[in-house]
Design an enzyme around this catalytic site. Structure first.
Site, short mmCIF file in Angstrom:
data_model
loop_
_atom_site.label_atom_id
_atom_site.label_comp_id
_atom_site.label_asym_id
_atom_site.label_seq_id
_atom_site.Cartn_x
_atom_site.Cartn_y
_atom_site.Cartn_z
N GLU A 30 -42.96 10.48 -12.14
CA GLU A 30 -43.86 10.98 -11.53
C GLU A 30 -44.39 12.41 -12.01
O GLU A 30 -43.06 13.64 -12.35
CB GLU A 30 -42.68 11.13 -9.78
CG GLU A 30 -43.14 11.55 -8.56
CD GLU A 30 -41.53 12.10 -7.52
OE1 GLU A 30 -42.89 12.57 -6.35
OE2 GLU A 30 -40.71 12.19 -8.22
N LYS B 49 -48.26 9.18 -1.98
CA LYS B 49 -46.58 8.90 -1.50
C LYS B 49 -46.44 9.38 -0.14
O LYS B 49 -46.88 10.09 0.32
CB LYS B 49 -46.22 10.14 -2.28
CG LYS B 49 -44.17 9.63 -2.04
CD LYS B 49 -43.85 10.59 -2.61
CE LYS B 49 -41.86 10.54 -2.55
NZ LYS B 49 -41.71 11.79 -3.43
N CYS C 236 -40.45 7.29 -6.21
CA CYS C 236 -39.14 8.00 -6.37
C CYS C 236 -38.53 7.98 -5.05
O CYS C 236 -38.01 6.68 -5.25
CB CYS C 236 -39.18 9.74 -6.37
SG CYS C 236 -38.50 10.82 -6.77
#
Length: 256
Positions: free
Chosen positions: A42, A108, A142
Site C-alpha cells: 500500500e 480505498k 489494507c
C-alpha cells in the site's frame, strides 16, 4: 497454473525515486522467477506523508505510465496503491495494470480513522473486479480486510484472486494472518497480500506478506525483511474445491 508474487520492502517516506527504483528491480526479480501477477504494498511510491502527500501525488500519473511500460515488457499483471490527486485531499488508489493496459482503478473505501486517514484521504465509493489475462482479479486495500462484505461481493461477482496491498503494523500480526486466511476460506479463492516491513516513520511493520490458497493453506509467506515471495495458483484445484464444498450454492441470501 498461474504464478503470483508479493513484493515486500521498507517504504522510504517521501522518496519517490528510491521506492520506484526498488519496485523496478523487484518486479524484474519476480519476473525472472516466473511471476505473472505481482502485488506491491500500500502507498508503495511514497508512504503516508501527511502534508506532503498532495504534492507527492502529482508524481503518480508518471509512475503509473512507467509501471505500464514495465508490465508490458515483463508480461506482468501489477497491483499496488499510490496517492491519486483529489483537490486538497487524495485518494489511496490501486492501479491494476495488465500487460501494459490499465485494467481498472480502485480507491480505498474504508479509511483508518484511528490514524487519521479520513482527514487526509477522500474515500472511494466503488469496488473493482477486473477480467485480466490471467483471470478475474478483485482488489482491496489494507483496512478493507476487516470488512468481509467487500471481499464477499467480489467473490460473488466472480473473483478468483483477491489482491491486497497493505501497510499493517505491529503488534497486530496474528490478526493479519487470521483475516487473510478467513477471506480465502470463506470465499474459496486465492489471496495475494503484500505488506511493508521495517520502520516507516514512527510505525514498525512486521512484513509477513502472504499467498494463500482457497482452503486457507499458506502457499508462501515472507518474514520481516525485504523480499519477494512466489507461489503457484492452481485454478483447477480451486474449481474442484468449490465443487466439493459448495458454499456459494448453499447460500440463503434472503435471510441475510
Amino acid at each position: 497454473m498461474i504464478t503470483a508474487a508479493a513484493i515486500q520492502f521498507t517504504i522510504k517516506p517521501g522518496n519517490v525515486d528510491a521506492n520506484l527504483a526498488h519496485a523496478r528491480d523487484a518486479l524484474g526479480r519476480a519476473s525472472d522467477r516466473g511471476a505473472q501477477l505481482v502485488v506491491l504494498p500500500e502507498m508503495w511510491s511514497c508512504g503516508f506523508c501527511g502534508k506532503s502527500l498532495a504534492g507527492l501525488a502529482m508524481h503518480t500519473a508518471a509512475i503509473a505510465e512507467e509501471l505500464q511500460d514495465l508490465s508490458r515488457r515483463l508480461g506482468l499483471v501489477v497491483v499496488g496503491s499510490m496517492p491519486e490527486p483529489n483537490g486538497d485531499r487524495v485518494f489511496n488508489t490501486i492501479h491494476l495494470i495488465d500487460n501494459g493496459r490499465l485494467a481498472g482503478i480502485y480507491r480505498k473505501v474504508h479509511l483508518f480513522s484511528l490514524l487519521g486517514e479520513d482527514r487526509v484521504f477522500a474515500a472511494g465509493d466503488g469496488c473493482l473486479l477486473a477480467d485480466t489475462s490471467i483471470g478475474k482479479i478483485g482488489v482491496i486495500i489494507c483496512y478493507d480486510l476487516r470488512f468481509p462484505e467487500l471481499s464477499r461481493r467480489l467473490a460473488l461477482e466472480g473473483a478468483q484472486i483477491l489482491c491486497i496491498p497493505a501497510q499493517w503494523p505491529k503488534p497486530r500480526n496474528e490478526q493479519w494472518r487470521t483475516l487473510l486466511q478467513a477471506r480465502a476460506i470463506e470465499n474459496q479463492f486465492f489471496v495475494v497480500a503484500s505488506n511493508t516491513c521495517g520502520m516507516v516513520g514512527k510505525l514498525d511493520f512486521f512484513g509477513m506478506s502472504m499467498i494463500i490458497g482457497p482452503r486457507g493453506d499458506v502457499l508462501a509467506e515472507a518474514g520481516d525483511r525485504e523480499t519477494e515471495i512466489v507461489a503457484g495458483l492452481d485454478m483447477r484445484d480451486m474449481a474442484e474445491w468449490r465443487a466439493q464444498i459448495p458454499c456459494f450454492k448453499d447460500r440463503r441470501p434472503e435471510l441475510y
